[in-house]
Design an enzyme around this catalytic site. Structure first.
Site, PDB file in Angstrom:
ATOM      1  N   PHE A  38      -3.933   3.234  15.208  1.00  0.00           N
ATOM      2  CA  PHE A  38      -4.294   4.272  14.246  1.00  0.00           C
ATOM      3  C   PHE A  38      -5.490   3.805  13.425  1.00  0.00           C
ATOM      4  O   PHE A  38      -5.659   2.607  13.208  1.00  0.00           O
ATOM      5  CB  PHE A  38      -3.122   4.594  13.308  1.00  0.00           C
ATOM      6  N   ASN A  88       0.847  -1.199   0.000  1.00  0.00           N
ATOM      7  CA  ASN A  88       0.000   0.000   0.000  1.00  0.00           C
ATOM      8  C   ASN A  88       0.880   1.246   0.000  1.00  0.00           C
ATOM      9  O   ASN A  88       2.101   1.150   0.007  1.00  0.00           O
ATOM     10  CB  ASN A  88      -0.943  -0.013   1.205  1.00  0.00           C
ATOM     11  N   PRO A 135      -2.281 -11.894  10.647  1.00  0.00           N
ATOM     12  CA  PRO A 135      -2.555 -11.685  12.079  1.00  0.00           C
ATOM     13  C   PRO A 135      -2.811 -10.208  12.339  1.00  0.00           C
ATOM     14  O   PRO A 135      -2.239  -9.355  11.656  1.00  0.00           O
ATOM     15  CB  PRO A 135      -1.264 -12.140  12.761  1.00  0.00           C
ATOM     16  N   ASP A 136      -3.677  -9.907  13.299  1.00  0.00           N
ATOM     17  CA  ASP A 136      -3.856  -8.503  13.697  1.00  0.00           C
ATOM     18  C   ASP A 136      -2.787  -8.229  14.750  1.00  0.00           C
ATOM     19  O   ASP A 136      -2.879  -8.678  15.899  1.00  0.00           O
ATOM     20  CB  ASP A 136      -5.267  -8.263  14.238  1.00  0.00           C
ATOM     21  N   ILE A 137      -1.764  -7.501  14.331  1.00  0.00           N
ATOM     22  CA  ILE A 137      -0.570  -7.325  15.164  1.00  0.00           C
ATOM     23  C   ILE A 137      -0.898  -6.593  16.458  1.00  0.00           C
ATOM     24  O   ILE A 137      -0.517  -6.999  17.555  1.00  0.00           O
ATOM     25  CB  ILE A 137       0.503  -6.561  14.355  1.00  0.00           C
ATOM     26  N   LYS A 160       8.663 -17.278 -10.250  1.00  0.00           N
ATOM     27  CA  LYS A 160       7.896 -16.164 -10.831  1.00  0.00           C
ATOM     28  C   LYS A 160       6.662 -16.695 -11.578  1.00  0.00           C
ATOM     29  O   LYS A 160       6.780 -17.617 -12.397  1.00  0.00           O
ATOM     30  CB  LYS A 160       8.805 -15.390 -11.786  1.00  0.00           C
ATOM     31  N   LYS A 181     -12.929   0.464  16.639  1.00  0.00           N
ATOM     32  CA  LYS A 181     -11.570  -0.100  16.704  1.00  0.00           C
ATOM     33  C   LYS A 181     -11.075  -0.153  18.154  1.00  0.00           C
ATOM     34  O   LYS A 181     -10.451  -1.124  18.565  1.00  0.00           O
ATOM     35  CB  LYS A 181     -10.634   0.771  15.858  1.00  0.00           C
ATOM     36  N   LYS A 241     -10.580  -4.061  19.193  1.00  0.00           N
ATOM     37  CA  LYS A 241      -9.185  -4.523  19.316  1.00  0.00           C
ATOM     38  C   LYS A 241      -8.643  -4.370  20.742  1.00  0.00           C
ATOM     39  O   LYS A 241      -7.468  -4.586  20.980  1.00  0.00           O
ATOM     40  CB  LYS A 241      -8.288  -3.735  18.353  1.00  0.00           C
ATOM     41  N   ASP A 290      -4.110  -6.459   5.221  1.00  0.00           N
ATOM     42  CA  ASP A 290      -5.057  -7.324   5.918  1.00  0.00           C
ATOM     43  C   ASP A 290      -4.925  -8.775   5.460  1.00  0.00           C
ATOM     44  O   ASP A 290      -5.188  -9.697   6.225  1.00  0.00           O
ATOM     45  CB  ASP A 290      -6.486  -6.829   5.670  1.00  0.00           C
TER      46      ASP A 290
HETATM   47  O1  C5P Z   1      -8.187  -2.762  11.227  1.00  0.00           O
HETATM   48  P1  C5P Z   1      -7.431  -1.566  10.751  1.00  0.00           P
HETATM   49  O2  C5P Z   1      -6.333  -1.928   9.789  1.00  0.00           O
HETATM   50  O3  C5P Z   1      -8.248  -0.449  10.256  1.00  0.00           O
HETATM   51  O4  C5P Z   1      -6.748  -1.021  12.093  1.00  0.00           O
HETATM   52  C1  C5P Z   1      -5.733  -0.106  12.076  1.00  0.00           C
HETATM   53  C2  C5P Z   1      -4.850  -0.287  13.300  1.00  0.00           C
HETATM   54  O5  C5P Z   1      -4.567  -1.654  13.518  1.00  0.00           O
HETATM   55  C3  C5P Z   1      -3.517   0.366  13.104  1.00  0.00           C
HETATM   56  O6  C5P Z   1      -3.052   0.739  14.373  1.00  0.00           O
HETATM   57  C4  C5P Z   1      -2.684  -0.756  12.495  1.00  0.00           C
HETATM   58  O7  C5P Z   1      -1.300  -0.538  12.693  1.00  0.00           O
HETATM   59  C5  C5P Z   1      -3.190  -1.949  13.259  1.00  0.00           C
HETATM   60  N1  C5P Z   1      -3.171  -3.209  12.525  1.00  0.00           N
HETATM   61  C6  C5P Z   1      -2.323  -4.227  12.930  1.00  0.00           C
HETATM   62  N2  C5P Z   1      -2.334  -5.429  12.293  1.00  0.00           N
HETATM   63  C7  C5P Z   1      -3.167  -5.651  11.268  1.00  0.00           C
HETATM   64  C8  C5P Z   1      -4.045  -4.644  10.825  1.00  0.00           C
HETATM   65  C9  C5P Z   1      -4.013  -3.434  11.478  1.00  0.00           C
HETATM   66  O8  C5P Z   1      -1.548  -4.011  13.866  1.00  0.00           O
HETATM   67  N3  C5P Z   1      -3.147  -6.837  10.668  1.00  0.00           N
END
Ligand code: C5P
Length: 403
Positions: free
Chosen positions: A324, A209, A306-308, A288, A338, A342, A278
């Site tokens: 953020f 991105n 994973p959602d970090i 390739k 959020k 989260k 995501d």
């Molecule tokens: O779910 P979204 O991407 O909108 O959430 C944004 C927040 O979650 C940001 O703080 C981003 O750094 C964090 N994030 C993360 N891991 C992901 C997706 C988002 O830490 N896989």
């Protein structure tokens, strides 16, 4: 201080050989957008002429308290009120002594006494003079009175001595002024994620991105300037590492997640500023991918990353967690979602649809939401340089952390 446009700086010059550098300092202040007016002591004029400073600032230089002509224009009290910042460079041992004792026996000392402006000085003197207990006492007293002492530096002196007492270089004076005066983050360890992630599709292609990493890097710089130990987990960006920051380079969300888990244990503040992809390719190709001549479409199968930040917030030893939210509509509602979904402690929400703000830009505005016992606190941070916004966010988080 911020060297933001239209700061009104009264530059005081006293009688040191370093006064020749004050011309460059006046120029740099002007270039950074400040309005500059110069006041020189009698002795300073033996080292550099008022005409030099007048030519550089475009303003008349004031040298005398008892100057009927000047008092008919901007009198000394008006001048004292005009300034946002009084900066004395160089500040001699004698001037420091007079200011420490509240003297008002010339224009510069009188202005200092008459002004409530922020005050800073760059001492410059022979190393033996700087080492004298009397000078140390005066420096201490001036600091207690609210003066910021910038330097002095150590090294070769004009008189041939070597030691402490050199005036800071003009660039360093500007840098020191831009740094915050306090260090509320001393002893705090901060982990920040920044930039985009790259999710490989094959050895040469990836999903990513437009995140520039500027906001995350500004947060890292701000937290460091406020005294924190900062560990920055960075996706691929074209930015230099801010001074004093430990940087960990990663590419994919998986790598970022692993680094975050490794560093989050025992840290005080975690800020997820990265634009994490995501989804990633379920099975990146080993070689390739070749263009298929028999089909017009290509289907990629993606799986969730994973959602970090949520994983950090779920740790039993969780730090204070700031996320953020980049949104194009319904900022407050999505940010609030959020915060709860989260289990974050604070959300910094930007409207990325606003022109000139957010992604890739140097400025940003934000809505801040944070958890309070049973409610949600909220603050609007207006459009401003990312560096200023970063400092405001860090200060808020530190204040919440201390609660
Ligand atoms: O779910 P979204 O991407 O909108 O959430 C944004 C927040 O979650 C940001 O703080 C981003 O750094 C964090 N994030 C993360 N891991 C992901 C997706 C988002 O830490 N896989």
């Amino acid at each position: 201080m911020s060297t933001a446009p239209r700061r009104r700086v009264l530059l005081g010059i006293s009688a040191g050989i370093a006064a020749y550098k004050s011309a460059q300092l006046a120029r740099l202040l002007k270039q950074s957008g400040c309005e500059v007016r110069v006041v020189m002591t009698d002795g300073a004029q033996a080292f550099i002429t008022p005409l030099t400073l007048q030519a550089l600032t475009g303003e008349p230089v004031r040298t005398s308290l008892l100057d009927p002509e000047a008092e008919a224009g901007m009198g000394h009290i008006e001048l004292a009120r005009w300034a946002d910042l009084i900066l004395i460079a160089p500040a001699t041992a004698d001037l420091m002594a007079r200011l420490a004792h509240g003297h008002a026996d010339d224009l510069l000392t009188t202005l200092c006494l008459a002004s409530d402006a922020e005050k800073a000085m760059a001492p410059a003197m022979n190393q033996a003079m700087w080492r004298q207990p009397a000078t140390a006492r005066n420096a201490h007293r001036l600091t207690e009175d609210g003066w910021r002492l910038l330097g002095p530096d150590s090294g070769d002196q004009a008189c041939g001595d070597v030691g402490p007492g050199r005036m800071l270089e003009p660039e360093a004076i500007l840098g020191a002024l831009a740094a915050p005066a306090d260090r509320p983050a001393e002893g705090v360890r901060v982990v920040i994620t920044a930039g985009p992630t790259r999710e490989p599709l094959d050895p040469v292609r990836y999903l990513s991105n437009h995140s520039s990493g500027k906001m995350g890097y500004a947060l890292a710089a701000a937290a460091t300037a406020l005294g924190a130990r900062v560990q920055l987990i960075s996706g691929p960006v074209a930015l230099p590492t801010p001074a004093g920051v430990e940087r960990f380079d990663v590419e994919s969300a998986g790598e970022m997640h692993e680094a975050a888990q490794r560093l989050a244990g025992g840290c005080d503040l975690f800020i997820g500023c990265a634009a994490v992809a995501d989804y990633r390719a379920e099975a990146p190709a080993e070689h390739k991918l070749k263009k298929r001549h028999d089909e017009d479409t290509l289907t990629l199968r993606l799986v969730k990353n994973p959602d970090i930040i949520a994983a950090v917030a779920a740790r039993p030893d969780r730090p204070y967690v700031v996320g953020f939210a980049a949104e194009t509509r319904e900022l407050a509602a999505y940010a609030h979602d959020k915060l709860t979904r989260k289990h974050l402690d604070m959300v910094v929400a930007n409207d990325v649809s606003r022109a000139g703000l957010g992604f890739g830009a140097d400025d940003n505005a934000a809505l801040l939401l944070w958890r309070e016992d049973e409610t949600t606190g909220q603050a609007d941070l207006p459009p401003q340089p990312k560096a200023d916004l970063a400092e405001a966010v860090i200060r808020r988080a530190l204040a919440r952390l201390a609660d």
